[in-house]
Enzyme design. Structure first.
Site, PDB file in Angstrom:
ATOM      1  N   LEU A   1      88.959   6.455  71.742  1.00 39.06           N
ATOM      2  CA  LEU A   1      89.527   7.341  72.754  1.00 39.06           C
ATOM      3  C   LEU A   1      90.027   6.480  73.918  1.00 39.06           C
ATOM      4  O   LEU A   1      89.340   5.550  74.334  1.00 39.06           O
ATOM      5  CB  LEU A   1      88.441   8.302  73.260  1.00 39.06           C
ATOM      6  CG  LEU A   1      88.898   9.314  74.311  1.00 39.06           C
ATOM      7  CD1 LEU A   1      89.739  10.414  73.656  1.00 39.06           C
ATOM      8  CD2 LEU A   1      87.709   9.935  75.013  1.00 39.06           C
TER       9      LEU A   1
ATOM     10  N   TYR B   1      88.285  19.024  75.063  1.00 42.27           N
ATOM     11  CA  TYR B   1      87.574  19.118  76.343  1.00 42.27           C
ATOM     12  C   TYR B   1      87.872  17.909  77.207  1.00 42.27           C
ATOM     13  O   TYR B   1      88.450  16.912  76.743  1.00 42.27           O
ATOM     14  CB  TYR B   1      86.063  19.259  76.111  1.00 42.27           C
ATOM     15  CG  TYR B   1      85.366  17.977  75.677  1.00 42.27           C
ATOM     16  CD1 TYR B   1      85.540  17.475  74.394  1.00 42.27           C
ATOM     17  CD2 TYR B   1      84.546  17.268  76.558  1.00 42.27           C
ATOM     18  CE1 TYR B   1      84.904  16.304  74.000  1.00 42.27           C
ATOM     19  CE2 TYR B   1      83.916  16.093  76.172  1.00 42.27           C
ATOM     20  CZ  TYR B   1      84.094  15.616  74.894  1.00 42.27           C
ATOM     21  OH  TYR B   1      83.480  14.468  74.505  1.00 42.27           O
TER      22      TYR B   1
ATOM     23  N   GLU C   1      83.778   1.789  69.988  1.00 42.26           N
ATOM     24  CA  GLU C   1      83.426   2.381  71.287  1.00 42.26           C
ATOM     25  C   GLU C   1      82.077   3.045  71.148  1.00 42.26           C
ATOM     26  O   GLU C   1      81.517   3.114  70.048  1.00 42.26           O
ATOM     27  CB  GLU C   1      84.471   3.405  71.718  1.00 42.26           C
ATOM     28  CG  GLU C   1      84.571   4.590  70.763  1.00 42.26           C
ATOM     29  CD  GLU C   1      85.586   5.644  71.189  1.00 42.26           C
ATOM     30  OE1 GLU C   1      85.896   5.740  72.382  1.00 42.26           O
ATOM     31  OE2 GLU C   1      86.060   6.366  70.294  1.00 42.26           O
TER      32      GLU C   1
ATOM     33  N   LYS D   1      90.496  14.169  72.189  1.00 42.44           N
ATOM     34  CA  LYS D   1      89.144  14.447  72.698  1.00 42.44           C
ATOM     35  C   LYS D   1      88.708  15.843  72.246  1.00 42.44           C
ATOM     36  O   LYS D   1      88.754  16.807  73.016  1.00 42.44           O
ATOM     37  CB  LYS D   1      89.127  14.299  74.226  1.00 42.44           C
ATOM     38  CG  LYS D   1      87.725  14.145  74.798  1.00 42.44           C
ATOM     39  CD  LYS D   1      87.788  13.671  76.234  1.00 42.44           C
ATOM     40  CE  LYS D   1      86.463  13.776  76.956  1.00 42.44           C
ATOM     41  NZ  LYS D   1      85.430  12.884  76.454  1.00 42.44           N
TER      42      LYS D   1
HETATM   43  N1  PLP Z   1      84.883   7.341  74.131  1.00 44.27           N
HETATM   44  C1  PLP Z   1      84.297   8.500  73.773  1.00 44.27           C
HETATM   45  C2  PLP Z   1      84.032   8.770  72.337  1.00 44.27           C
HETATM   46  C3  PLP Z   1      83.934   9.441  74.750  1.00 44.27           C
HETATM   47  O1  PLP Z   1      83.359  10.592  74.387  1.00 44.27           O
HETATM   48  C4  PLP Z   1      84.184   9.140  76.117  1.00 44.27           C
HETATM   49  C5  PLP Z   1      83.818  10.084  77.160  1.00 44.27           C
HETATM   50  O2  PLP Z   1      83.205  11.085  76.940  1.00 44.27           O
HETATM   51  C6  PLP Z   1      84.783   7.924  76.438  1.00 44.27           C
HETATM   52  C7  PLP Z   1      85.138   7.046  75.419  1.00 44.27           C
HETATM   53  C8  PLP Z   1      85.064   7.557  77.864  1.00 44.27           C
HETATM   54  O3  PLP Z   1      86.157   8.301  78.344  1.00 44.27           O
HETATM   55  P1  PLP Z   1      86.322   8.638  79.888  1.00 44.27           P
HETATM   56  O4  PLP Z   1      86.333   7.331  80.608  1.00 44.27           O
HETATM   57  O5  PLP Z   1      87.613   9.338  79.962  1.00 44.27           O
HETATM   58  O6  PLP Z   1      85.153   9.498  80.274  1.00 44.27           O
END
Ligand code: PLP
Length: 286
Positions: free
Chosen positions: A206, A33, A181, A148
């Site tokens: 991620l 997603y 994270e 993701k």
């Molecule tokens: N890390 C995780 C586990 C996430 O689920 C998300 C966003 O949902 C992020 C980092 C941040 O990613 P982004 O800046 O692309 O929203």
């Protein structure tokens, strides 16, 4: 005005939007997603989000459900049909519907769902004025969190624990005591000498799209970013801490495990990064 969702080629009433019980996303979390922010009628960093979607699909050998250009049209259409000027758009692709079997089905067509939701930007703005609290939790996820996927149960449990502890985010910590994270965000600190520190992408996190854009935002403000590991102890003693994600942009962290960060108020670096973010991010009219 009724909400509209896109499900496999059709725009349908949100309350009736559904997928088959044998969708592999439902049975195996066999899907991926993306979430893009929509701000003042613009989709933020759509190119980065669709690039990452492409990578997630490739890593799992799932095909594009429609061509990328067509997906961009659908995303814009769902935003328009729901009159979302500020909010988010959610895109989910699964391997499709097939009789339940672990191995990849031979002929399943990937499923595509797109949903858009309004959000009041004043709520996040207000939250940034006070900042959020985080707790730390041991890492319990699989190794491929660089993809993701919709397999988010450890994130669900961690964020529920945070809520029960009166916090808004949980930071996963590796076996060496280093911060990875958040459950749905990337983690950052600001050192005493004003450097931004965040864990290297590809090392158990991620690669956040907001994180990537923030490198350019930091540069525009003359700030230095170091991609390196940082421990929970270093974070607790940091000048500032904050998180980034598409839905929160830059959000100051004012306490970790109940311990205030600096004076317990949002830091000026995080707030200036937040302020400068939209000047730098890609903005495409929805
Ligand atoms: N890390 C995780 C586990 C996430 O689920 C998300 C966003 O949902 C992020 C980092 C941040 O990613 P982004 O800046 O692309 O929203």
């Amino acid at each position: 005005m009724p909400r509209i969702a896109y499900v496999n080629g059709r725009y349908v009433a949100h309350r009736e939007a559904s997928v088959h019980v044998e969708d592999r996303g439902y049975q195996f979390a066999d899907g991926v997603y993306e979430v893009c922010e929509v701000a003042r009628g613009h989709i933020i960093d759509m190119t980065g989000h669709l690039n990452r979607l492409e990578r997630s699909l490739r890593e799992l050998s799932i095909g594009w459900p429609v061509r990328r250009a067509a997906l961009e049209v659908v995303i814009g259409e769902v935003i328009r049909r729901n009159r979302v000027s500020d909010g988010l758009v959610y895109v989910q692709v699964t391997r499709g519907v097939a009789n339940r079997d672990f191995v990849f089905p031979a002929n399943a067509r990937p499923s595509l769902v797109v949903i858009a939701k309004k959000a009041d930007p004043a709520i996040n703005a207000k939250r940034a004025e006070t900042g959020i609290k985080v707790i730390t939790v041991p890492e319990t996820r699989w190794d491929r969190v660089d993809i993701k996927t919709v397999g988010l149960l450890p994130n669900v449990l961690a964020k529920q624990r945070a809520k029960e502890a009166g916090a808004q985010e949980a930071w996963f910590v590796d076996v060496d005591g280093n911060v990875k994270e958040g459950g749905s965000s990337n983690a950052w600190i600001v050192t005493a000498d004003g450097k931004l520190v965040t864990r290297p992408a590809d090392e158990g996190i991620l690669r956040g799209i907001t994180r990537t854009t923030l490198f350019a935002v930091a540069k525009s403000l003359g700030l230095v970013v170091e991609e390196r590991y940082f421990s929970v102890e270093e974070a607790k003693a940091a000048r500032e801490a904050f998180i980034t994600s598409a839905t929160t942009v830059v959000m100051p962290v004012v306490a970790i495990d109940g311990q205030p960060i600096a004076n317990g108020h949002p830091g000026s670096v995080a707030l200036s990064l937040r302020e400068a973010f939209f000047d730098v991010a890609e903005k495409r009219p929805a």
